[in-house]
Enzyme design. Sequence first.
Site, short mmCIF file in Angstrom:
data_model
loop_
_atom_site.label_atom_id
_atom_site.label_comp_id
_atom_site.label_asym_id
_atom_site.label_seq_id
_atom_site.Cartn_x
_atom_site.Cartn_y
_atom_site.Cartn_z
N GLU A 1 0.80 -1.21 0.00
CA GLU A 1 0.00 0.00 0.00
C GLU A 1 0.84 1.27 0.00
O GLU A 1 0.56 2.22 -0.73
CB GLU A 1 -0.93 -0.01 1.21
CG GLU A 1 -1.93 1.14 1.24
CD GLU A 1 -2.86 1.07 2.44
OE1 GLU A 1 -3.85 1.81 2.46
OE2 GLU A 1 -2.58 0.27 3.37
N HIS B 1 0.51 13.21 -8.34
CA HIS B 1 -0.30 14.30 -7.81
C HIS B 1 0.55 15.53 -7.48
O HIS B 1 0.07 16.66 -7.61
CB HIS B 1 -1.07 13.84 -6.57
CG HIS B 1 -2.24 12.96 -6.89
ND1 HIS B 1 -3.54 13.29 -6.59
CD2 HIS B 1 -2.30 11.74 -7.50
CE1 HIS B 1 -4.35 12.34 -7.00
NE2 HIS B 1 -3.62 11.38 -7.55
N ASP B 2 1.78 15.31 -7.06
CA ASP B 2 2.67 16.43 -6.79
C ASP B 2 3.12 17.12 -8.07
O ASP B 2 3.09 18.34 -8.18
CB ASP B 2 3.89 15.94 -6.01
CG ASP B 2 4.90 17.05 -5.73
OD1 ASP B 2 4.51 18.04 -5.09
OD2 ASP B 2 6.06 16.93 -6.16
N SER C 1 5.45 20.27 -3.23
CA SER C 1 4.48 21.21 -2.64
C SER C 1 3.31 20.52 -1.99
O SER C 1 2.70 21.05 -1.06
CB SER C 1 3.97 22.19 -3.71
OG SER C 1 3.17 21.52 -4.69
N ASP D 1 -9.24 3.88 -2.64
CA ASP D 1 -9.66 3.99 -1.26
C ASP D 1 -10.82 4.96 -1.09
O ASP D 1 -11.72 4.73 -0.31
CB ASP D 1 -8.49 4.47 -0.37
CG ASP D 1 -7.53 3.35 -0.02
OD1 ASP D 1 -8.00 2.22 0.18
OD2 ASP D 1 -6.33 3.62 0.04
#
Length: 356
Positions: A58, A69-70, A87, A198
Amino acid sequence: MLSVALVSLAAASTAYGAALAPRATCSDGTVVSNAQCCNFIAVRDDLINDIFEGQCGEFAHSTVRIAFHDAIGFSTSGGKGNGADGSIIAFGTTELGFAANAGIDEIVEELQPFADAHGISYGDVIHFGSSVALSLCPGAPVVQTFIGRGNATVAAPDGTVPDPFNPVTQILSRMAEAGFSSDEVVALLASHSIAAQDQVEPAIARSPFDSTPAAFDSQVFLETLLKGTAFPGDGAHQGESESPLPGEFRLESDDAIARDSRTACTWQALALDQALMANKFAAAMAKMSLLGQSKPSLVDCTEIIPKAAAAPLSKAFFPAGKTLADIEQSCATQTFPSTLSTQAGTTTSVAPVPEQ
């Protein structure tokens, strides 16, 4: 005279090459091209042992996710954040509140104190960490990996991370704004081969996107092309599409991209060629890790990234109970072949990814 000249030229070339690539020996005996990479050997080992616990589990999956995502908070025309700069950790009070980043707070809680303890930037712990995480997943390629990012100075704005319920055109447009072609978008989605959801549907958390979530293989591309089935007690939710196997979760965006005329043939090609999938993913992932960064100011430490074990199987297969008849042919120029093997048995049920 000619032979002497050639020998002299060869000696000069060797000396020039040595000057370009100075070597350094780390305290553990590892020889690297740049001494700065020595500091990251302990970072690598501690990530493997303390964060990932030696498994493609995980936290490894989540570190690959947070790298995307960053970094994707970026635009080639500016005004969308500074890309792969950490960030999402440095400005977590802002970015972790964005809907698209739901669930990332858990891996931030692991990586932030780890980076602080090792004295490295949040950008480096994310993007170096992502390459280390992939090394634990059988079949994953070695991604070119750089260190030396400075600390993030601004938060990325909301709306830069595509959502699983966005239309394909919107997703491709957002990714193009960050500098990625439609083929590169499909290549990046190879990360879903080791992923699970999730937050799209919390009631069935850790539902994987394919039947082999512990391996980086092309199974996710094949299984997304299978016809969806409604299972007892399985309702449709925002961001979810019907999956072909009990326990498996299919994102609306994956379902749509697999069948869109702009991306379907690339999707099918990666389903049928695991080596091609790995190579295309490695190139797109390396490109993503450099968004907003000055490559000449970074240090290439790829040589200390371990090589993943081979995937258990070298090509995709039809899950038990599924055949070529279950494929929804979406590429208009290339028929899906009938030569893939079928898993033994009658029904494949996919277990949730174990909680770490």
